[in-house]
Every structure is written in structure tokens, then in C-alpha cells.
Write a protein that holds these residues in place. Structure first.
Motif, PDB file in Angstrom:
ATOM      1  N   ILE A 189      36.155  25.268  37.093  1.00 61.68           N
ATOM      2  CA  ILE A 189      34.738  25.062  36.834  1.00 61.68           C
ATOM      3  C   ILE A 189      34.236  24.014  37.820  1.00 61.68           C
ATOM      4  O   ILE A 189      34.869  22.972  38.008  1.00 61.68           O
ATOM      5  CB  ILE A 189      34.504  24.587  35.388  1.00 61.68           C
ATOM      6  CG1 ILE A 189      34.989  25.634  34.410  1.00 61.68           C
ATOM      7  CG2 ILE A 189      33.048  24.263  35.157  1.00 61.68           C
ATOM      8  CD1 ILE A 189      34.942  25.191  32.970  1.00 61.68           C
ATOM      9  N   SER A 190      33.106  24.306  38.432  1.00 61.83           N
ATOM     10  CA  SER A 190      32.544  23.352  39.394  1.00 61.83           C
ATOM     11  C   SER A 190      32.134  22.071  38.670  1.00 61.83           C
ATOM     12  O   SER A 190      31.902  22.052  37.462  1.00 61.83           O
ATOM     13  CB  SER A 190      31.329  23.951  40.108  1.00 61.83           C
ATOM     14  OG  SER A 190      30.249  24.068  39.200  1.00 61.83           O
ATOM     15  N   ARG A 191      32.031  21.017  39.430  1.00 63.07           N
ATOM     16  CA  ARG A 191      31.619  19.736  38.870  1.00 63.07           C
ATOM     17  C   ARG A 191      30.229  19.849  38.250  1.00 63.07           C
ATOM     18  O   ARG A 191      29.972  19.333  37.166  1.00 63.07           O
ATOM     19  CB  ARG A 191      31.634  18.686  39.970  1.00 63.07           C
ATOM     20  CG  ARG A 191      31.255  17.322  39.501  1.00 63.07           C
ATOM     21  CD  ARG A 191      31.456  16.293  40.590  1.00 63.07           C
ATOM     22  NE  ARG A 191      31.341  14.979  39.982  1.00 63.07           N
ATOM     23  CZ  ARG A 191      30.660  13.994  40.518  1.00 63.07           C
ATOM     24  NH1 ARG A 191      30.078  14.145  41.681  1.00 63.07           N
ATOM     25  NH2 ARG A 191      30.590  12.834  39.915  1.00 63.07           N
ATOM     26  N   GLU A 192      29.339  20.535  38.945  1.00 65.00           N
ATOM     27  CA  GLU A 192      27.982  20.709  38.450  1.00 65.00           C
ATOM     28  C   GLU A 192      27.972  21.445  37.115  1.00 65.00           C
ATOM     29  O   GLU A 192      27.253  21.066  36.192  1.00 65.00           O
ATOM     30  CB  GLU A 192      27.123  21.458  39.479  1.00 65.00           C
ATOM     31  CG  GLU A 192      26.857  20.678  40.742  1.00 65.00           C
ATOM     32  CD  GLU A 192      28.034  20.700  41.720  1.00 65.00           C
ATOM     33  OE1 GLU A 192      28.919  21.586  41.595  1.00 65.00           O
ATOM     34  OE2 GLU A 192      28.088  19.830  42.595  1.00 65.00           O
ATOM     35  N   GLN A 193      28.788  22.509  37.004  1.00 65.71           N
ATOM     36  CA  GLN A 193      28.840  23.272  35.761  1.00 65.71           C
ATOM     37  C   GLN A 193      29.447  22.434  34.642  1.00 65.71           C
ATOM     38  O   GLN A 193      29.008  22.515  33.495  1.00 65.71           O
ATOM     39  CB  GLN A 193      29.644  24.564  35.937  1.00 65.71           C
ATOM     40  CG  GLN A 193      29.589  25.473  34.728  1.00 65.71           C
ATOM     41  CD  GLN A 193      28.179  25.932  34.421  1.00 65.71           C
ATOM     42  OE1 GLN A 193      27.445  26.368  35.299  1.00 65.71           O
ATOM     43  NE2 GLN A 193      27.772  25.818  33.171  1.00 65.71           N
ATOM     44  N   ALA A 194      30.426  21.611  34.970  1.00 65.46           N
ATOM     45  CA  ALA A 194      31.021  20.740  33.960  1.00 65.46           C
ATOM     46  C   ALA A 194      29.980  19.766  33.416  1.00 65.46           C
ATOM     47  O   ALA A 194      29.913  19.529  32.201  1.00 65.46           O
ATOM     48  CB  ALA A 194      32.205  19.980  34.546  1.00 65.46           C
TER      49      ALA A 194
END
Length: 67
Positions: free
Chosen positions: A5-10
Motif C-alpha cells: 500500500i502506498s504511503r498516501e493510501q495508508a
């Protein structure tokens, strides 16, 4: 295979969970179902935040950094 999971999505996911928890807390607080000790903590936090906002506004008005 693992899913990354991308940092942004997290951050989006965490923010969504936090918002849901805050909404539930606010509903419980409005209905008087919040523990008195938790209510006291929230009031202290709110007073501190209000004081911080006021200090920042005063600092902005005078052109200084808030202490």
C-alpha cells in the motif's frame, strides 16, 4: 505475493478510521454517554487548543512567532 500500500493510501485509510472514531465519540458525547473522565480530558484538550489558537492569532497580528 504481498500487496504493498502506498504511503498516501495508508494515510487516507488511517484518516478515514480516525474520522469515524471521532464521529462516534462526538455522538456519544452529545448524547451524554461519554465517561466523565474522558469528558474532562476532552475539555482540557479543547481549552489548550483554544489558547494555542488565540496565541497564534495574537502572534500573527503583531508579526511575531507564537511561543
Amino acid at each position: 505475493m504481498s500487496v504493498v500500500i502506498s504511503r498516501e493510501q495508508a494515510f487516507i485509510n488511517a484518516r478515514r478510521v480516525l474520522d469515524i472514531a471521532r464521529e462516534r465519540r462526538d455522538r456519544d458525547r452529545a448524547a451524554g454517554r461519554l465517561d466523565p473522565a474522558a469528558e474532562l480530558v476532552l475539555r482540557r484538550i479543547e481549552r489548550r487548543q483554544a489558547a494555542d489558537r488565540a496565541a497564534a492569532e495574537r502572534a500573527n497580528a503583531t508579526g511575531r512567532a507564537a511561543a
